[in-house]
Design an enzyme around this catalytic site. Structure first.
Site, short mmCIF file in Angstrom:
data_model
loop_
_atom_site.label_atom_id
_atom_site.label_comp_id
_atom_site.label_asym_id
_atom_site.label_seq_id
_atom_site.Cartn_x
_atom_site.Cartn_y
_atom_site.Cartn_z
N TYR A 141 1.24 -1.10 0.04
CA TYR A 141 0.21 -0.01 -0.04
C TYR A 141 0.73 0.96 0.11
O TYR A 141 0.68 2.74 -0.63
CB TYR A 141 -0.86 -0.02 0.88
CG TYR A 141 -2.45 -0.72 1.35
CD1 TYR A 141 -2.14 -2.36 0.85
CD2 TYR A 141 -3.30 0.24 1.26
CE1 TYR A 141 -3.26 -2.79 0.40
CE2 TYR A 141 -4.71 -0.82 1.13
CZ TYR A 141 -4.39 -2.00 0.43
OH TYR A 141 -5.42 -2.63 0.35
N LYS A 191 4.35 -15.59 2.83
CA LYS A 191 4.09 -16.76 1.22
C LYS A 191 5.76 -16.79 1.97
O LYS A 191 6.25 -16.38 0.61
CB LYS A 191 3.67 -15.55 0.25
CG LYS A 191 2.16 -15.91 -0.19
CD LYS A 191 1.40 -17.27 -0.78
CE LYS A 191 1.84 -17.23 -1.79
NZ LYS A 191 1.99 -18.94 -2.24
N ASP A 223 -2.20 -18.57 1.19
CA ASP A 223 -3.25 -19.58 0.59
C ASP A 223 -3.93 -20.01 1.03
O ASP A 223 -4.91 -20.60 0.73
CB ASP A 223 -2.53 -19.47 -1.32
CG ASP A 223 -1.04 -20.38 -0.82
OD1 ASP A 223 -0.54 -20.33 0.11
OD2 ASP A 223 -0.79 -20.28 -1.97
N ASP A 247 -6.22 -7.72 3.57
CA ASP A 247 -7.15 -6.41 3.19
C ASP A 247 -8.44 -7.56 2.25
O ASP A 247 -9.32 -7.89 2.77
CB ASP A 247 -6.54 -5.72 2.17
CG ASP A 247 -7.85 -5.13 1.30
OD1 ASP A 247 -8.99 -4.75 1.63
OD2 ASP A 247 -7.49 -4.88 -0.13
N ASP A 251 -11.76 -9.23 3.80
CA ASP A 251 -13.26 -9.65 3.39
C ASP A 251 -14.05 -11.33 2.28
O ASP A 251 -15.12 -11.48 2.31
CB ASP A 251 -13.13 -9.02 1.42
CG ASP A 251 -13.63 -7.74 1.47
OD1 ASP A 251 -12.96 -7.05 2.37
OD2 ASP A 251 -13.82 -6.99 0.08
C1 IPM Z 1 -10.13 -1.35 3.91
C2 IPM Z 1 -10.72 -0.99 2.35
C3 IPM Z 1 -9.52 0.30 1.49
C4 IPM Z 1 -8.20 -1.25 1.92
C5 IPM Z 1 -9.71 0.54 0.80
C6 IPM Z 1 -10.88 1.42 1.07
C7 IPM Z 1 -8.37 1.50 0.61
O1 IPM Z 1 -11.15 -2.27 1.49
O2 IPM Z 1 -10.37 -0.93 4.56
O3 IPM Z 1 -10.21 -3.30 3.87
O4 IPM Z 1 -7.75 -1.65 1.05
O5 IPM Z 1 -7.18 -0.91 2.87
MG MG Z 2 -10.45 -4.31 1.97
#
Ligand code: IPM
Ligand code: MG
Length: 368
Positions: A141, A191, A223, A247, A251
């Site tokens: 990032y 990894k 993975d 990240d 999700d």
């Molecule tokens: C998160 C989001 C952010 C990230 C974006 C909005 C920059 O996906 O907080 O998980 O990638 O960190």
């Molecule tokens: Mg995210």
């Protein structure tokens, strides 16, 4: 307690869900006799349109004068031009970096009432309760160089994955500290079969482990972890991993909880001992749902405010050191779910769904 809370709703459903979290905090203040002062600021795409920057100076001033920050979400199709110089997301990334928030806590919990909202088989979800700690201010990032350019063979771009041992050590330590007061198992994901940064990560994690003999350290390839999270989620207690893996995997883990709309997060500079809080003598920590701005449902009043409300509970717990109050908010959420109330994202087919505000009202009223 008197506290100042910066409220940055942002874009899309951000302001809608954040308003319900503020309502909940207001109910907590009334019930427990605290004085919370809320100060709003702009961030993300709207801030770009209105003030020319995704993280305007006036917002930064509000943030730095606050004890904690409650954020909604940023981004939307309007600002999605890949060639744009600046993006709404730069607002959030800039805040994380400016405040030094390297430890992002993302708890993943299954509410028994929602076990059927998940696409995963119910028997795999029983008792699942883990927390992902995502490194938040390093890695791909922020690594330099980070740019795109034209060559005679065509376009080219680079991002850089870099970690120092200090960056790894401090976040891994947060993992051990948390695992020590939870289930005493820490999974460190990397990894190392491919990447140098991962080899360093693994080495440093093993070194820090020597100071925490009571915690079992398990190294796992990221993975493989992606598969284990949906096949054997109950083996996890605390997971620690670098920015990008965290990240993506958080999700993925959201499907366990039934909906992205249920998962809160806290971005911290350290883990204070329970009850002490983070407000004094440092920069404020930041609390936000893990979901995005959901432009497809923005403005319709149907977004689930629970992730934002649970983020407010984390704010009470970690920044203000108010454990009883945080528990009360979490109990209120659980109570409302137990009574069968659902927003659209977690309603079963045929079940009636409440709007954002109605859900927020119900949760706040249980605190009254
Ligand atoms: C998160 C989001 C952010 C990230 C974006 C909005 C920059 O996906 O907080 O998980 O990638 O960190
Ligand atoms: Mg995210």
């Amino acid at each position: 307690m008197q506290a100042r809370i910066a409220v940055l709703g942002g874009d899309g459903v951000g302001p809608e869900v954040t308003a319900e979290a503020v309502k909940t905090l207001g109910a907590v203040a009334d019930r427990f006799g605290h004085g919370f002062e809320f100060r709003s600021g702009s961030v993300g795409g709207r801030a770009m349109d209105e003030l020319g920057s995704p993280l305007p100076d006036e917002t930064m001033e509000i943030v730095l004068g606050s004890d904690a920050v409650l954020l909604g979400a940023v981004g939307g199709p309007k600002w999605d031009d890949p060639a744009a110089e600046s993006r709404p997301e730069d607002g959030v990334l800039g805040l994380r970096k400016a405040l030094g928030l390297f430890a992002n806590l993302r708890p993943v919990k299954v509410y028994p009432q929602l076990i059927h909202s998940s696409p995963l088989r119910p028997e795999r979800l029983k008792g699942v309760d883990f927390i992902i700690i995502r490194e938040l201010t390093g890695g791909l990032y922020f690594g330099e160089p980070k740019r795109r350019w034209n060559t005679c063979e065509g376009r080219r771009a680079v991002d850089t994955l870099e970690y120092t041992e200090q960056e790894i050590e401090r976040v891994v330590r947060v993992g051990f500290e948390l695992a020590g007061v939870r289930g005493k198992r820490l999974h460190s994901l990397d990894k190392m079969n491919v990447m140098q940064t991962s080899r360093l990560w693994r080495e440093v994690a093993s070194e820090v482990a020597e100071e925490y003999p009571e915690v079992e350290l398990v190294h796992m390839l990221a993975d493989n972890a992606a598969m284990q999270i949906v096949t054997n989620p109950d083996v996890f207690d605390v997971i620690v991993t670098e920015n990008t893996f965290g990240d993506i995997l958080s999700d993925e883990a959201a499907v366990i909880g039934g909906s992205m709309g249920m998962l809160p997060s806290a971005s911290l500079t350290s883990v204070p001992s329970m009850g002490s809080g983070l407000r004094r003598g440092g920069k404020p920590a930041l609390y936000e749902p893990i979901h995005g701005s959901a432009p497809d449902i923005a403005g319709q009043g149907v977004a689930n405010p629970v992730a934002s409300i649970l983020s407010a509970a984390m704010l009470l717990r970690w920044s203000l050191g108010l454990q009883r109050e945080a528990d009360a908010v979490e109990d209120a959420v659980e109570g409302v779910l137990a009574e069968g109330y659902r927003t659209r994202d977690i309603a079963s087919p045929g079940e009636e769904a409440l709007g954002t505000r109605e859900m927020g009202d119900l949760i706040a009223s249980r605190l009254g």
